[in-house]
Design a protein around this motif. Structure first.
Motif, PDB file in Angstrom:
ATOM      1  N   THR A   1       0.625  -1.326  -0.097  1.00  0.00           N
ATOM      2  CA  THR A   1      -0.060  -0.157   0.023  1.00  0.00           C
ATOM      3  C   THR A   1       0.886   1.187   0.090  1.00  0.00           C
ATOM      4  O   THR A   1       0.567   2.604  -0.359  1.00  0.00           O
ATOM      5  N   MET A   2       2.144   0.978  -0.048  1.00  0.00           N
ATOM      6  CA  MET A   2       2.798   2.175  -0.522  1.00  0.00           C
ATOM      7  C   MET A   2       3.283   2.635  -1.919  1.00  0.00           C
ATOM      8  O   MET A   2       3.025   2.107  -2.453  1.00  0.00           O
ATOM      9  N   PRO A   3       3.272   4.109  -1.015  1.00  0.00           N
ATOM     10  CA  PRO A   3       3.162   4.652  -2.760  1.00  0.00           C
ATOM     11  C   PRO A   3       5.115   4.784  -3.618  1.00  0.00           C
ATOM     12  O   PRO A   3       4.687   4.496  -4.921  1.00  0.00           O
ATOM     13  N   THR A   4       5.705   4.689  -2.482  1.00  0.00           N
ATOM     14  CA  THR A   4       7.300   3.963  -3.253  1.00  0.00           C
ATOM     15  C   THR A   4       6.670   2.391  -3.944  1.00  0.00           C
ATOM     16  O   THR A   4       6.573   1.559  -4.175  1.00  0.00           O
ATOM     17  N   SER A   5       7.262   2.509  -5.138  1.00  0.00           N
ATOM     18  CA  SER A   5       7.530   2.194  -6.741  1.00  0.00           C
ATOM     19  C   SER A   5       7.728   0.772  -6.151  1.00  0.00           C
ATOM     20  O   SER A   5       8.589  -0.383  -5.579  1.00  0.00           O
ATOM     21  N   ALA A   6       6.571  -0.681  -6.200  1.00  0.00           N
ATOM     22  CA  ALA A   6       6.670  -2.180  -5.467  1.00  0.00           C
ATOM     23  C   ALA A   6       8.001  -2.238  -6.407  1.00  0.00           C
ATOM     24  O   ALA A   6       8.963  -3.156  -6.317  1.00  0.00           O
ATOM     25  N   ARG A   7       7.661  -2.309  -7.909  1.00  0.00           N
ATOM     26  CA  ARG A   7       8.664  -2.158  -8.700  1.00  0.00           C
ATOM     27  C   ARG A   7      10.224  -2.143  -8.965  1.00  0.00           C
ATOM     28  O   ARG A   7      10.919  -2.410  -9.072  1.00  0.00           O
ATOM     29  N   MET A   8      10.050  -0.727  -8.589  1.00  0.00           N
ATOM     30  CA  MET A   8      11.759  -0.175  -8.270  1.00  0.00           C
ATOM     31  C   MET A   8      12.365  -0.757  -7.176  1.00  0.00           C
ATOM     32  O   MET A   8      13.312  -1.389  -7.264  1.00  0.00           O
ATOM     33  N   ILE A   9      11.755  -0.849  -6.181  1.00  0.00           N
ATOM     34  CA  ILE A   9      12.406  -1.679  -5.013  1.00  0.00           C
ATOM     35  C   ILE A   9      12.799  -3.027  -5.688  1.00  0.00           C
ATOM     36  O   ILE A   9      13.529  -4.273  -5.349  1.00  0.00           O
ATOM     37  N   LEU A  10      11.550  -4.301  -6.236  1.00  0.00           N
ATOM     38  CA  LEU A  10      12.254  -5.481  -7.119  1.00  0.00           C
ATOM     39  C   LEU A  10      13.190  -5.631  -7.787  1.00  0.00           C
ATOM     40  O   LEU A  10      14.201  -6.323  -7.066  1.00  0.00           O
ATOM     41  N   LEU A  11      12.694  -4.743  -8.326  1.00  0.00           N
ATOM     42  CA  LEU A  11      14.009  -3.813  -9.097  1.00  0.00           C
ATOM     43  C   LEU A  11      15.374  -3.850  -8.076  1.00  0.00           C
ATOM     44  O   LEU A  11      16.493  -4.871  -9.088  1.00  0.00           O
ATOM     45  N   LEU A  12      15.683  -3.068  -7.284  1.00  0.00           N
ATOM     46  CA  LEU A  12      16.701  -2.808  -6.685  1.00  0.00           C
ATOM     47  C   LEU A  12      17.274  -4.711  -5.802  1.00  0.00           C
ATOM     48  O   LEU A  12      18.308  -4.319  -6.037  1.00  0.00           O
ATOM     49  N   ARG A  13      16.085  -4.896  -5.015  1.00  0.00           N
ATOM     50  CA  ARG A  13      16.262  -5.646  -4.275  1.00  0.00           C
ATOM     51  C   ARG A  13      16.837  -6.583  -5.454  1.00  0.00           C
ATOM     52  O   ARG A  13      17.949  -7.740  -4.587  1.00  0.00           O
ATOM     53  N   VAL A  14      16.417  -6.989  -6.560  1.00  0.00           N
ATOM     54  CA  VAL A  14      17.230  -8.396  -7.004  1.00  0.00           C
ATOM     55  C   VAL A  14      18.211  -8.326  -7.965  1.00  0.00           C
ATOM     56  O   VAL A  14      19.423  -8.906  -7.827  1.00  0.00           O
ATOM     57  N   SER A  15      18.408  -6.867  -8.085  1.00  0.00           N
ATOM     58  CA  SER A  15      19.951  -6.679  -9.162  1.00  0.00           C
ATOM     59  C   SER A  15      21.062  -6.836  -7.548  1.00  0.00           C
ATOM     60  O   SER A  15      21.806  -7.739  -7.922  1.00  0.00           O
ATOM     61  N   VAL A  16      20.541  -6.346  -6.486  1.00  0.00           N
ATOM     62  CA  VAL A  16      21.567  -6.943  -5.674  1.00  0.00           C
ATOM     63  C   VAL A  16      22.092  -7.876  -4.701  1.00  0.00           C
ATOM     64  O   VAL A  16      23.008  -7.920  -4.752  1.00  0.00           O
ATOM     65  N   VAL A  17      20.579  -8.439  -4.740  1.00  0.00           N
ATOM     66  CA  VAL A  17      20.736 -10.591  -4.348  1.00  0.00           C
ATOM     67  C   VAL A  17      21.661 -11.031  -5.626  1.00  0.00           C
ATOM     68  O   VAL A  17      22.545 -11.820  -5.537  1.00  0.00           O
ATOM     69  N   PHE A  18      21.291 -10.274  -6.369  1.00  0.00           N
ATOM     70  CA  PHE A  18      22.074 -11.330  -7.400  1.00  0.00           C
ATOM     71  C   PHE A  18      23.423 -11.185  -7.684  1.00  0.00           C
ATOM     72  O   PHE A  18      24.591 -11.711  -7.728  1.00  0.00           O
ATOM     73  N   LEU A  19      23.762  -9.679  -7.722  1.00  0.00           N
ATOM     74  CA  LEU A  19      24.747  -9.278  -7.547  1.00  0.00           C
ATOM     75  C   LEU A  19      26.100  -9.980  -6.408  1.00  0.00           C
ATOM     76  O   LEU A  19      27.259 -10.198  -6.287  1.00  0.00           O
ATOM     77  N   THR A  20      25.213 -10.210  -5.665  1.00  0.00           N
ATOM     78  CA  THR A  20      25.879 -10.792  -4.092  1.00  0.00           C
ATOM     79  C   THR A  20      26.294 -11.878  -4.837  1.00  0.00           C
ATOM     80  O   THR A  20      27.449 -12.692  -4.047  1.00  0.00           O
ATOM     81  N   ASN A  21      24.879 -12.615  -4.422  1.00  0.00           N
ATOM     82  CA  ASN A  21      25.474 -14.612  -5.230  1.00  0.00           C
ATOM     83  C   ASN A  21      26.589 -14.113  -5.757  1.00  0.00           C
ATOM     84  O   ASN A  21      27.122 -15.034  -6.075  1.00  0.00           O
ATOM     85  N   ALA A  22      26.966 -13.643  -7.093  1.00  0.00           N
ATOM     86  CA  ALA A  22      27.147 -13.520  -8.478  1.00  0.00           C
ATOM     87  C   ALA A  22      29.025 -13.700  -7.495  1.00  0.00           C
ATOM     88  O   ALA A  22      29.784 -14.078  -8.096  1.00  0.00           O
ATOM     89  N   ILE A  23      29.196 -12.323  -6.834  1.00  0.00           N
ATOM     90  CA  ILE A  23      29.654 -12.689  -6.350  1.00  0.00           C
ATOM     91  C   ILE A  23      30.528 -13.153  -5.128  1.00  0.00           C
ATOM     92  O   ILE A  23      32.301 -13.731  -5.296  1.00  0.00           O
ATOM     93  N   LEU A  24      30.227 -13.831  -4.462  1.00  0.00           N
ATOM     94  CA  LEU A  24      30.002 -15.409  -3.879  1.00  0.00           C
ATOM     95  C   LEU A  24      30.384 -16.123  -4.361  1.00  0.00           C
ATOM     96  O   LEU A  24      31.665 -16.926  -3.994  1.00  0.00           O
ATOM     97  N   GLY A  25      30.027 -16.394  -5.848  1.00  0.00           N
ATOM     98  CA  GLY A  25      30.324 -17.322  -7.040  1.00  0.00           C
ATOM     99  C   GLY A  25      31.824 -17.537  -7.951  1.00  0.00           C
ATOM    100  O   GLY A  25      32.358 -18.058  -7.896  1.00  0.00           O
ATOM    101  N   ILE A  26      31.901 -16.483  -7.655  1.00  0.00           N
ATOM    102  CA  ILE A  26      33.698 -16.176  -8.534  1.00  0.00           C
ATOM    103  C   ILE A  26      34.395 -16.152  -7.594  1.00  0.00           C
ATOM    104  O   ILE A  26      35.376 -16.260  -7.485  1.00  0.00           O
ATOM    105  N   THR A  27      34.050 -15.488  -6.453  1.00  0.00           N
ATOM    106  CA  THR A  27      35.060 -16.245  -5.733  1.00  0.00           C
ATOM    107  C   THR A  27      34.977 -17.021  -4.887  1.00  0.00           C
ATOM    108  O   THR A  27      36.698 -17.962  -5.101  1.00  0.00           O
ATOM    109  N   ALA A  28      34.253 -18.085  -5.066  1.00  0.00           N
ATOM    110  CA  ALA A  28      34.421 -19.395  -4.463  1.00  0.00           C
ATOM    111  C   ALA A  28      35.040 -19.936  -5.763  1.00  0.00           C
ATOM    112  O   ALA A  28      36.076 -20.944  -6.004  1.00  0.00           O
ATOM    113  N   SER A  29      34.669 -19.927  -7.074  1.00  0.00           N
ATOM    114  CA  SER A  29      35.602 -20.275  -8.587  1.00  0.00           C
ATOM    115  C   SER A  29      37.128 -20.209  -8.589  1.00  0.00           C
ATOM    116  O   SER A  29      37.550 -20.878  -8.768  1.00  0.00           O
TER     117      SER A  29
END
Lengths: 254, 272
Positions: free
Chosen positions: A123-151
């Protein structure tokens, strides 16, 4: 200040006279109390605020279910164990794990079923799509960094360091799209795991070789499929995640 | 029939008064989950004031509030909130800036302090950053949680959590306030304070309160709406509902006249 320097309090000032003052004393008091009660934002949140220029988005980011510390530590542990096993056995464990871990994490970046405040957040005016985009980008980047580091910690697998990023993106988007359509992070995470498991098993059966799914030849063969998966998922996410979309509430059917 | 007459008179007068300062206008709103029709042709027009929503479980109260909160898009019909159309993106954003919502199932982040939690929603409501801390402090004071402002959410009792939920709903001084079962877990003293808060807010806002507690409706609401099977079956003043309950026979249960009035409305609606 000495006693003589203090401004004397006049006990004869009435409340009516106080109200005539050109100052909202209640508002001032609330502001003071607010400063006392507030806590300093964490370093991560302050950094996010300065980058995003939005305290709301920064706070939304640090409340992402799959970005809480315990989740990140668990993902790091999975990759670390995978790297250890890969070093010992020379099997491509990390590339096999990465799409699954990222797929589940990205699905859980979508709030339904995972974010306890999801109902209010919608019910918030802050765009749900913007929040989702931001969260997904950071989550993916975090996991990519972890994966690349492990590789990189597995010298024998240096040649596949980058190859698994394509299925990782595709599976992540598939997990997110399923979460958005089904309105459930758990279903999205399950779908990501299931699809990736099926791809891995199918390739192992086909070639009778462990880890065939992340070999260069297989990735070249499956690249069109991954690209199609990404396009369809992106379309579904764009259509279903907007505030003004025409989607119907599916929750009652599940 | 007495019930039918009361229904007709009050629905007409209520709708006429509502249209003059319509904070909320619903026309033939319906919604179904699969084959289960949970809202069935709801018409409503209300302005400023406190409107109580009563009804048995499954009557559609929560679904109606979710539709008003713009969480859920109805299957058919039209909704206008605060003079705007929530189907238009820019209007939706403006509505949500002026909206406060407390859902029936209230979730929270256990490690946030009370202040941090309410501040989070104040920020998401796009309140001017310079006003947020003062507004959060005021909201905390209004629900009587001054001594727990720096406590972690996980340390709060159920009633305190509910009050935090109310605080986040009112932090932006909403013009449309939607509260689903707000008094769950509140002790009698806190419920009295809550009713005073409602009366204070009602002067400038449209407030919907969904509750099972008929006495809350009697004490705090300007109007009462009773829902049954997705439809509005009564709309009127609390005194009208009380009048329906006075002199009812043994066939209608209830410890007070207003409870008996509520029972008789439902009984009448179910006979149709």
């Amino acid at each position: 200040m000495s006693t003589q320097d203090r401004i004397p309090f006049d006990p004869d000032v009435t409340e009516a006279e106080m109200h005539q003052l050109d100052v909202d004393l209640n508002g001032v008091w609330s502001g003071v109390i607010g400063e006392i009660w507030s806590t300093s934002a964490s370093r991560v949140e302050r950094l996010a605020t300065s980058i995003l220029r939005s305290p709301a988005l920064a706070r939304a980011l640090v409340t992402t279910p799959s970005l809480i510390l315990s989740w990140i530590l668990a993902s790091a542990a999975v990759f670390a164990i995978g790297a250890f096993v890969a070093n010992a056995t020379e099997m491509p464990i990390v590339p096999l794990l990465a799409p699954a871990v990222a797929g589940v994490a990205v699905a859980f970046a979508y709030g339904a079923g995972a974010d306890p405040t999801y109902e209010i957040s919608r019910t918030m005016p802050t765009s749900a799509r913007m929040i989702l985009l931001l969260r997904v980008s950071v989550v993916f980047l975090t996991n990519a960094i972890l994966g690349i580091t492990a590789s990189l910690a597995v010298p024998s697998l240096a040649e596949v360091t980058w190859l698994w990023l394509l299925p990782m993106v595709a599976i992540s988007l598939l997990g997110l799209a399923t979460a958005v359509v089904s309105h459930s992070a758990t279903i999205g995470g399950g779908a990501a795991l299931a699809v990736w498991s099926a791809i891995v098993l199918a390739n192992e059966i086909r070639a009778d070789e462990f880890g065939r799914a992340v070999s260069g030849a297989t990735l070249e063969l499956l690249a069109p499929m991954y690209l199609l998966m990404m396009i369809v998922s992106l379309c579904l996410i764009a259509w279903m995640s907007g505030d003004g979309s025409k989607r119907r509430e599916l929750a009652g059917w599940l | 029939m007495v019930v039918g007459t009361v229904l007709e008179r009050n629905v007409d007068s209520g709708a006429h008064e509502g249209m003059a300062h319509a904070g909320v206008v619903l026309r033939d709103v319906g919604h179904a989950f699969g084959r289960n029709r949970v809202l069935d042709g709801v018409d409503l027009a209300v302005g400023a004031g406190v409107f109580g929503l009563l009804g048995p479980n499954g009557a559609g109260k929560t679904t109606l509030l979710r539709a008003l909160a713009t969480v859920l898009k109805p299957s058919h019909g039209s909704i206008h909130l605060l003079g705007r159309d929530p189907l238009k993106n820019e209007d939706l954003r403006q509505i949500r800036r002026r909206l406060g919502y407390l859902p029936q199932q209230f979730g929270y982040y256990p490690n946030f302090t009370v202040f941090e939690f309410i501040e989070y929603f104040a920020l998401l409501k796009e309140m001017p950053p310079g006003r947020v801390k003062a507004a959060v402090a005021l909201a905390i004071e209004r629900v009587g949680l001054e001594d727990r402002a720096k406590s972690r959410m996980k340390s709060l009792s159920g009633g305190m959590l509910r009050r935090v939920g109310i605080a986040q709903a009112i932090v932006n001084e909403p013009e449309l306030l939607l509260l689903d079962e707000p008094t769950v877990g509140l002790d009698p003293e806190q419920r009295v304070l809550f009713r005073a808060l409602l009366r204070e807010v009602a002067g400038r806002s449209t407030v919907f309160v969904s509750t099972h507690l008929v006495e809350d409706v009697a004490a705090a609401c300007n109007e009462v709406t009773i829902m049954e099977e997705g439809r509005i079956v009564f709309r009127g003043l609390p005194v009208d509902l009380t009048a329906l309950g006075e002199g009812t026979g043994d066939g209608v249960s209830g410890d007070s006249a207003i409870e008996r009035g509520y029972g008789s409305v439902l009984a009448s609606a179910r006979k149709r």
